[in-house]
Each structure stands twice: as C-alpha cells, then as structure tokens.
Design a protein around this motif. Structure first.
Motif, short mmCIF file in Angstrom:
data_model
loop_
_atom_site.label_atom_id
_atom_site.label_comp_id
_atom_site.label_asym_id
_atom_site.label_seq_id
_atom_site.Cartn_x
_atom_site.Cartn_y
_atom_site.Cartn_z
N PRO A 1 20.49 -77.11 67.66
CA PRO A 1 21.82 -78.56 67.65
C PRO A 1 20.53 -79.78 67.75
O PRO A 1 20.55 -81.29 67.49
N THR B 1 25.43 -80.21 69.74
CA THR B 1 25.08 -80.94 68.70
C THR B 1 25.46 -82.50 69.62
O THR B 1 24.97 -83.54 70.16
N TRP C 1 31.23 -78.55 66.70
CA TRP C 1 30.15 -79.24 67.25
C TRP C 1 29.84 -80.16 68.00
O TRP C 1 28.74 -81.09 68.98
N LEU D 1 19.67 -81.14 64.57
CA LEU D 1 20.68 -82.51 63.96
C LEU D 1 20.60 -83.41 65.44
O LEU D 1 21.24 -84.18 64.39
N ARG D 2 20.35 -83.18 66.03
CA ARG D 2 20.71 -84.67 67.32
C ARG D 2 19.54 -85.22 66.89
O ARG D 2 19.92 -86.60 66.45
N PHE E 1 24.45 -77.24 63.32
CA PHE E 1 24.84 -77.98 64.54
C PHE E 1 25.19 -77.35 65.81
O PHE E 1 25.14 -77.74 66.89
#
Length: 231
Positions: A221, A21, A18, A224-225, A217
């Motif tokens: 990213p 992200t 992860w 996703l953020r 992610f």
C-alpha cells in the motif's frame, strides 16, 4: 484531489479491498471512495440472468464521478478498467487514470476480448444462474500470495458472484484515449500474467512495473499511495 477506486470482478465491498491504501492516502489529506458495482450484487439485485451488467456498473461509477468537481484520480483494478473506460469518458473532474493489472478497451471491445482465449482455471461459471466467481480454494495462491495472513484469511468474505453477461458487453467509450493514464504492471500476478499486462499497457501513456501480485494495494500500500500522490 480525491481518488475514486473501481474494484475488479467477482468481489464486493470495495472499501475493504482498497482500505490499506485508502487509509494511507487519508493520512495525507486525500479522500477516496469505492463505488459499489451492481453486477457484483452490490447496491441492487444480485447479478445474474437479466440482472445488472456493465451498463449499471458504468452508471454507478459515473454517478460518483459527477457528484463532485474536485480533481479526481480514478484507480481501476482488473475488470474495473472496463468499467472506467466508459464511466470516466467526458467526466470533467477526472485528471488521471491509474490502471492496475487492468484492461484498456477500445470502443466496442468487451472483457472477453482480453486474455488467452480459454476459461481461466481459477473461475467457476454457473450457466444456469448466469453468474461466475472465483474458486475460493484458489483465491490466495492466485491473487493474494504476497499479502499478509490476515488479509488472506479475510478476503473470502468479500468474494461475490457476478453477472456473466459483463464479459460480453462492449464499452461505448474509451476514456484512456483522452485522459492521461498510467498502467501498473504487477510482475508477480498469477491471475493476469505480466506478459498479458504488458500487452494491455501499450495503450497507456506511462507504464510502471512493480514486483507484486494481483492486489498491490493490499500487499504494497505504501507504494500505491506514493504512486497516486505522484500523478
């Protein structure tokens, strides 16, 4: 707000999966945590026959959710949706579920209730050890084809053998029935085809589709953020 990331099957070191992200969220003042899942050999004995399974994974995530009353978005990936269905049920801090190429099981359903009914070609099962894992030679083409070369090169170090018993253990709750939920369909996913994701997504409150592979992610990213911040 904080984010709790729940990783998928057959991997360990959730913070690595992860990290792209999570770093972007941290720049916006949003903290995050990625609990270790015992069935993947994290935070306890290795997964396998008689080892930790779904109940232990649920307990690990539940402990993190209950450790802080800050409004929380749970972001669950793939098998992580099975864990989250039970772990997030009744957790007062959780305000939204974001499911990525994931599962939304009804009470009594297990991971084995999803899919095409046959063994996935990218998995290898060891019946004697009671574990399963991703075939390393198929990792990039199946799951990381749209990721940067350095991500592709480093991912194999974060694979894990997981207890095969998690595939048949049913969930005891279905948090998505009581919480706002968003499903992110990954249209270029070679691991969980988009047609299956769209079926699973029918149970979610909102559906978003992204032209990405199994790990957006890592590959997208920024997207996703922004999606997490919009929830």
């Amino acid at each position: 707000m904080r984010v709790v990331f729940v990783h998928g099957a057959c991997v360990r070191d959730g913070s690595w999966w992860w990290h792209r992200t999570a770093e972007l969220l941290a720049e916006r003042g949003v903290s995050s945590v990625a609990p270790a899942l015992p069935s993947c050999g994290e935070a306890g004995p290795p997964g396998g026959v008689g080892g930790p399974g779904l109940p232990e994974d649920v307990a690990a995530v539940r402990q993190v959710l209950e450790a802080d009353d800050e409004p929380t978005v749970v972001v669950a990936h793939s098998y992580g949706g099975i864990v989250t269905a039970e772990a997030a049920a009744g957790a007062g801090s959780v305000r939204h579920l974001l499911l990525i190429s994931s599962y939304l099981p009804e009470v009594g359903q297990s991971l084995s209730d999803f899919g095409d009914g046959g063994p996935a070609p990218f998995l290898e099962v060891d019946p004697e050890a009671g574990t399963f894992g991703v075939r390393p030679e198929l990792l990039v083409d199946t799951f990381l084809q749209d990721c940067a070369p350095e991500i592709q090169a480093g991912a194999a170090e974060h694979l894990a053998r997981q207890s095969v018993q998690v595939t048949g253990q049913p969930v005891g709750a279905a948090a998505w029935q009581h919480l706002p939920s968003t499903y992110l369909v990954c249209a270029q996913d070679s691991g969980t085809p988009a047609r299956l994701q769209r079926e699973y997504a029918r149970r979610a409150g909102t559906v978003v589709e992204l032209d990405a592979g199994h790990h957006p992610f890592l590959s997208r990213p920024e997207v996703l953020r922004d999606l997490v911040l919009s929830l």
